[in-house]
Write an enzyme that holds these catalytic residues in place. Structure first.
Site, PDB file in Angstrom:
ATOM      1  N   THR A   1      -8.338  -2.451  -0.597  1.00  0.00           N
ATOM      2  CA  THR A   1      -8.844  -2.333  -1.971  1.00  0.00           C
ATOM      3  C   THR A   1      -7.660  -2.322  -2.943  1.00  0.00           C
ATOM      4  O   THR A   1      -6.597  -1.809  -2.611  1.00  0.00           O
ATOM      5  CB  THR A   1      -9.659  -1.030  -2.094  1.00  0.00           C
ATOM      6  OG1 THR A   1     -10.808  -1.140  -1.264  1.00  0.00           O
ATOM      7  CG2 THR A   1     -10.098  -0.772  -3.527  1.00  0.00           C
TER       8      THR A   1
ATOM      9  N   ALA B   1      -0.683  -0.738  -1.134  1.00  0.00           N
ATOM     10  CA  ALA B   1      -0.196   0.644  -1.099  1.00  0.00           C
ATOM     11  C   ALA B   1       0.375   0.991  -2.465  1.00  0.00           C
ATOM     12  O   ALA B   1       0.737   0.107  -3.250  1.00  0.00           O
ATOM     13  CB  ALA B   1       0.879   0.811  -0.024  1.00  0.00           C
TER      14      ALA B   1
ATOM     15  N   GLU C   1     -10.191   3.445   3.458  1.00  0.00           N
ATOM     16  CA  GLU C   1      -9.007   2.662   3.863  1.00  0.00           C
ATOM     17  C   GLU C   1      -8.348   3.267   5.099  1.00  0.00           C
ATOM     18  O   GLU C   1      -7.919   2.540   6.006  1.00  0.00           O
ATOM     19  CB  GLU C   1      -8.002   2.613   2.709  1.00  0.00           C
ATOM     20  CG  GLU C   1      -8.479   1.758   1.536  1.00  0.00           C
ATOM     21  CD  GLU C   1      -7.608   1.871   0.307  1.00  0.00           C
ATOM     22  OE1 GLU C   1      -7.654   0.965  -0.525  1.00  0.00           O
ATOM     23  OE2 GLU C   1      -6.890   2.885   0.155  1.00  0.00           O
TER      24      GLU C   1
HETATM   25  C1  5RP Z   1      -6.627   1.885  -3.330  1.00  0.00           C
HETATM   26  C2  5RP Z   1      -5.253   1.738  -2.809  1.00  0.00           C
HETATM   27  C3  5RP Z   1      -4.497   0.527  -3.204  1.00  0.00           C
HETATM   28  O1  5RP Z   1      -4.113  -0.152  -2.057  1.00  0.00           O
HETATM   29  C4  5RP Z   1      -3.284   0.933  -3.973  1.00  0.00           C
HETATM   30  O2  5RP Z   1      -3.703   1.695  -5.082  1.00  0.00           O
HETATM   31  C5  5RP Z   1      -2.495  -0.297  -4.457  1.00  0.00           C
HETATM   32  O3  5RP Z   1      -3.216  -0.942  -5.468  1.00  0.00           O
HETATM   33  P1  5RP Z   1      -2.658  -2.239  -6.173  1.00  0.00           P
HETATM   34  O4  5RP Z   1      -2.585  -3.303  -5.133  1.00  0.00           O
HETATM   35  O5  5RP Z   1      -3.677  -2.543  -7.246  1.00  0.00           O
HETATM   36  O6  5RP Z   1      -1.303  -1.929  -6.762  1.00  0.00           O
HETATM   37  O7  5RP Z   1      -4.737   2.550  -2.086  1.00  0.00           O
HETATM   38  O8  5RP Z   1      -7.184   3.100  -2.939  1.00  0.00           O
END
Ligand code: 5RP
Length: 260
Positions: free
Chosen positions: A33, A91, A111
């Site tokens: 996500t 992440a 996740e």
């Molecule tokens: C969601 C997450 C995402 O992987 C994390 O926030 C990274 O998000 P982005 O790719 O938008 O920087 O842990 O729960």
């Protein structure tokens, strides 16, 4: 058009595009996500539509489920899949041991379950997520709504005995209301600045009644694919001790960018 993307978005796209190479025909794949994982879903969708790739995707949030369906990926539940060949996810922070902070998007519970039920976890991230020590990014902790204020106090008391630099905690909000996760829970963000012993902290946090799961991923990630704004990609494999570099070309004709 790709040339209108910010360097960070180009880095995220490059990481996602390279990580898609890990996906093989017939695999059951955990779909992460967030904005980086969204690029991956688009890449995989294109491979399904154009190259005949057959995969079953297990999304880690309702947002990703919708995106995957729109991209033409067959979506199944984790209970239907039971076990996965691979999970690819973003992440918020990663360190040199590939330990992570996740949950910036509020999906770390699903996740972590999905990644743990996979033979391999590949993380995709831009270089800006790299840290020497975890903790600058607020650590998300999912808590059940019942008695959440008591749980928050217990979290604060627990942090007094931990090797951290900050101890402020905040309830995550969505406008005027508490943020609600896909499981109907709340998130308390821990502003720790620096986490001295992430493994210990993760174990201790999950002992607190009311806590469902924290956003520390310890010894779960196998491979990290790090994207740069100029298309360079570095792949670090913690199990094999290898580091590989490659280059992703941004093609303006790429269908992935047609909806931007
Ligand atoms: C969601 C997450 C995402 O992987 C994390 O926030 C990274 O998000 P982005 O790719 O938008 O920087 O842990 O729960």
């Amino acid at each position: 058009m790709t040339f209108d993307l910010s360097p960070i978005d180009k880095a995220k796209f490059a990481a996602a595009k390279r990580a898609a190479d890990y996906v093989e025909d017939g695999m059951r794949v955990g779909l992460g996500t967030g904005s980086t994982a969204a690029w991956l879903v688009k890449c995989l969708g294109e491979m399904v539509r154009n190259d005949g790739l057959r995969i079953k995707g297990v999304p880690t949030s309702s947002r990703t489920a919708q995106l995957a369906r729109e991209a033409g990926i067959e979506v199944i539940s984790l209970d239907e899949a039971k076990w996965l060949d691979l999970t690819i996810d973003g992440a918020d922070e990663y360190d040199s041991n590939l330990n992570l902070i996740k949950g910036g998007g509020g999906a770390h519970l699903q996740e972590k379950i999905v990644a743990t039920a996979s033979d391999q976890m590949v993380v995709i991230a831009d270089i800006g997520k790299q840290v020497e020590t975890l903790g600058a990014f607020p650590l998300p902790v999912e808590v059940i709504p019942f008695g959440w204020q008591t749980t928050k106090t217990l979290l604060e008391e627990t942090l007094i005995g931990m090797d951290v630099l900050g101890r402020m905690t905040t309830l995550r909000m969505n406008g005027d209301h508490p943020f609600i996760t896909d499981e109907g829970n709340h998130i308390i963000d821990l502003h720790l600045n620096r986490i001295g012993n992430a493994r210990q902290l993760s174990l201790v946090l999950n002992q607190i009644p009311g806590v469902v799961e924290n956003g520390l991923f310890i010894d779960i990630c196998d491979v990290i694919v790090i994207g740069h704004g100029d298309g360079r990609v570095e792949v670090r494999d913690i199990n094999h001790g290898t580091v590989e570099e490659s280059q992703i070309e941004f093609l303006e004709t790429d269908n992935l960018f047609s909806d931007l």
